[in-house]
Design a protein around this motif. Structure first.
Motif, short mmCIF file in Angstrom:
data_model
loop_
_atom_site.label_atom_id
_atom_site.label_comp_id
_atom_site.label_asym_id
_atom_site.label_seq_id
_atom_site.Cartn_x
_atom_site.Cartn_y
_atom_site.Cartn_z
N GLU A 27 23.00 0.23 3.43
CA GLU A 27 23.23 1.32 3.32
C GLU A 27 21.59 0.97 2.81
OE1 GLU A 27 24.15 5.03 2.46
OE2 GLU A 27 24.62 3.77 4.15
N LEU A 28 21.59 -0.83 2.61
CA LEU A 28 19.90 -1.11 1.69
C LEU A 28 18.70 -0.43 3.14
CD1 LEU A 28 20.48 -4.07 0.67
CD2 LEU A 28 19.14 -2.27 -0.56
N ALA A 29 19.29 -0.35 4.13
CA ALA A 29 18.70 -0.18 6.06
C ALA A 29 17.89 1.19 5.59
CB ALA A 29 19.05 -0.34 6.68
N THR A 30 18.89 2.05 4.83
CA THR A 30 18.94 3.41 5.02
C THR A 30 18.38 3.86 4.01
OG1 THR A 30 20.89 4.13 5.76
CG2 THR A 30 20.63 5.97 4.92
N VAL A 31 18.04 3.48 3.23
CA VAL A 31 17.10 3.42 1.80
C VAL A 31 15.91 3.13 2.42
CG1 VAL A 31 16.88 3.08 -0.89
CG2 VAL A 31 19.28 3.45 0.17
N ARG A 32 16.01 2.20 2.35
CA ARG A 32 14.36 0.98 2.89
C ARG A 32 13.49 2.90 3.61
NH1 ARG A 32 16.58 -3.20 4.70
NH2 ARG A 32 16.75 -4.84 2.89
N ALA A 33 14.34 2.72 4.58
CA ALA A 33 13.16 3.77 6.32
C ALA A 33 13.24 5.30 5.03
CB ALA A 33 14.58 4.16 7.16
N TRP A 34 14.37 5.81 4.52
CA TRP A 34 14.14 6.62 3.61
C TRP A 34 13.09 6.27 2.49
CZ3 TRP A 34 14.30 6.73 -2.07
CH2 TRP A 34 14.34 8.11 -2.34
N ALA A 35 12.70 5.39 1.82
CA ALA A 35 11.24 5.20 0.95
C ALA A 35 10.39 5.48 1.57
CB ALA A 35 12.05 4.20 0.70
N GLU A 36 10.60 4.37 2.69
CA GLU A 36 9.27 4.17 3.53
C GLU A 36 8.95 5.95 3.75
OE1 GLU A 36 6.43 2.18 6.49
OE2 GLU A 36 8.82 1.07 6.00
N ARG A 37 9.73 6.34 4.48
CA ARG A 37 9.01 7.96 5.35
C ARG A 37 8.17 8.57 4.20
NH1 ARG A 37 12.04 12.37 4.79
NH2 ARG A 37 13.47 11.80 5.06
N LEU A 38 9.22 8.23 2.75
CA LEU A 38 7.89 9.36 1.90
C LEU A 38 7.23 8.81 0.96
CD1 LEU A 38 11.70 10.25 -0.25
CD2 LEU A 38 10.01 11.82 1.44
N LEU A 39 6.83 7.86 1.18
CA LEU A 39 5.89 6.58 0.93
C LEU A 39 4.33 6.18 1.43
CD1 LEU A 39 7.45 4.64 -1.45
CD2 LEU A 39 6.39 6.84 -2.39
N GLN A 40 4.80 6.81 2.77
CA GLN A 40 3.83 6.69 4.25
C GLN A 40 2.49 6.26 3.92
OE1 GLN A 40 5.11 8.62 7.60
NE2 GLN A 40 5.15 10.77 6.65
N ASP A 41 1.86 8.24 3.33
CA ASP A 41 1.01 8.23 2.58
C ASP A 41 0.16 6.75 1.98
OD1 ASP A 41 2.28 8.95 0.36
OD2 ASP A 41 0.45 10.04 0.00
N LEU A 42 0.44 5.90 1.26
CA LEU A 42 0.42 5.17 0.05
C LEU A 42 -0.54 4.25 1.59
CD1 LEU A 42 3.07 4.50 -2.63
CD2 LEU A 42 1.17 5.73 -2.63
N PRO A 43 -1.65 3.63 0.65
CA PRO A 43 -2.24 2.40 1.20
C PRO A 43 -0.41 1.29 1.33
CG PRO A 43 -4.00 3.21 -0.89
CD PRO A 43 -1.58 3.76 -0.79
N GLU A 44 -1.12 0.24 2.94
CA GLU A 44 -0.15 -0.67 2.71
C GLU A 44 0.12 -1.48 1.78
OE1 GLU A 44 0.90 -4.48 6.42
OE2 GLU A 44 -1.42 -2.83 6.05
N ASP A 45 -0.95 -1.95 0.83
CA ASP A 45 -0.18 -3.09 -0.53
C ASP A 45 0.92 -2.65 -0.78
OD1 ASP A 45 -3.15 -1.57 -1.22
OD2 ASP A 45 -2.32 -3.22 -2.09
N GLN A 46 0.17 -1.17 -1.50
CA GLN A 46 0.63 -0.47 -2.54
C GLN A 46 2.49 0.08 -2.02
OE1 GLN A 46 -1.44 2.84 -4.12
NE2 GLN A 46 -2.84 1.92 -5.14
N ARG A 47 2.68 0.13 -0.05
CA ARG A 47 3.75 1.19 -0.16
C ARG A 47 4.42 -0.45 0.08
NH1 ARG A 47 1.16 2.61 4.07
NH2 ARG A 47 2.25 1.26 5.73
N VAL A 48 3.88 -1.98 0.40
CA VAL A 48 4.92 -2.61 0.38
C VAL A 48 5.13 -2.93 -0.79
CG1 VAL A 48 4.31 -5.57 0.53
CG2 VAL A 48 3.82 -3.70 2.70
N ASP A 49 4.38 -3.11 -2.22
CA ASP A 49 5.18 -3.62 -2.76
C ASP A 49 6.34 -2.19 -3.93
OD1 ASP A 49 2.96 -5.29 -3.54
OD2 ASP A 49 1.44 -4.22 -5.11
N ALA A 50 6.15 -1.18 -3.11
CA ALA A 50 6.96 0.03 -3.54
C ALA A 50 8.32 -0.30 -2.95
CB ALA A 50 6.23 1.45 -3.79
N LEU A 51 7.45 -0.56 -1.92
CA LEU A 51 9.03 -0.64 -0.94
C LEU A 51 9.93 -2.25 -1.12
CD1 LEU A 51 8.25 0.16 2.75
CD2 LEU A 51 9.89 1.31 0.96
N MET A 52 9.56 -2.98 -1.94
CA MET A 52 10.13 -3.99 -2.28
C MET A 52 10.95 -3.63 -3.62
SD MET A 52 8.63 -7.74 -3.73
CE MET A 52 8.27 -8.02 -1.79
#
Length: 142
Positions: A27-52
């Protein structure tokens, strides 16, 4: 497969998005994809931190917690909170790093402004808050 709950608008500035997570590490892959889609508007460094942070908290809940599990993103313009519920009443505790783990909560602490947990009679919520006002900095830990 996880079930995404509807977005709840508590007011004009706070959005709460939730995802139920099945009892399977895949399920981790599904959760990552879900969060990535919802946070796609963040700058890359912030999105990477949030996804981690999402990944580490969810991974810990899947490895050490009990179902049912839920991941929530609570978001305002300059702030994000990641919350992960599970039904294990044992507190989340950092452990010494080793070849088989022990790095997750240290990474969460490094990527977030603060983190903690709420204990309930039926389990716990482990949370981390990210400050989205900070500018990208070359020395920011990854």
């Amino acid at each position: 497969m996880p079930i995404e709950q509807q977005t709840t608008h508590l007011d004009d500035s706070l959005r709460v998005l939730a995802l139920e997570v099945a009892d399977d590490l895949a399920e981790l892959a599904t959760v990552r994809a879900w969060a990535e889609r919802l946070l796609q508007d963040l700058p890359e460094d912030q999105r990477v931190d949030a996804l981690m942070v999402v990944d580490e908290l969810t991974s810990n809940a899947l490895r050490h917690g009990k179902p049912p599990r839920q991941v929530r993103l609570l978001r305002k313009r300059d702030w994000l909170s990641v919350e992960v519920d599970d039904a294990c009443v044992d507190p989340a505790c950092p452990r010494p790093p080793s070849s088989d783990g022990g790095h997750g909560l240290k990474l969460v602490a490094a990527m977030s402004a603060s983190w903690g947990q709420w204990q309930r009679p039926t389990g716990k919520t482990v949370w981390a808050e990210l400050d989205l006002t900070r500018a990208a900095s070359p020395g920011h830990p990854r």
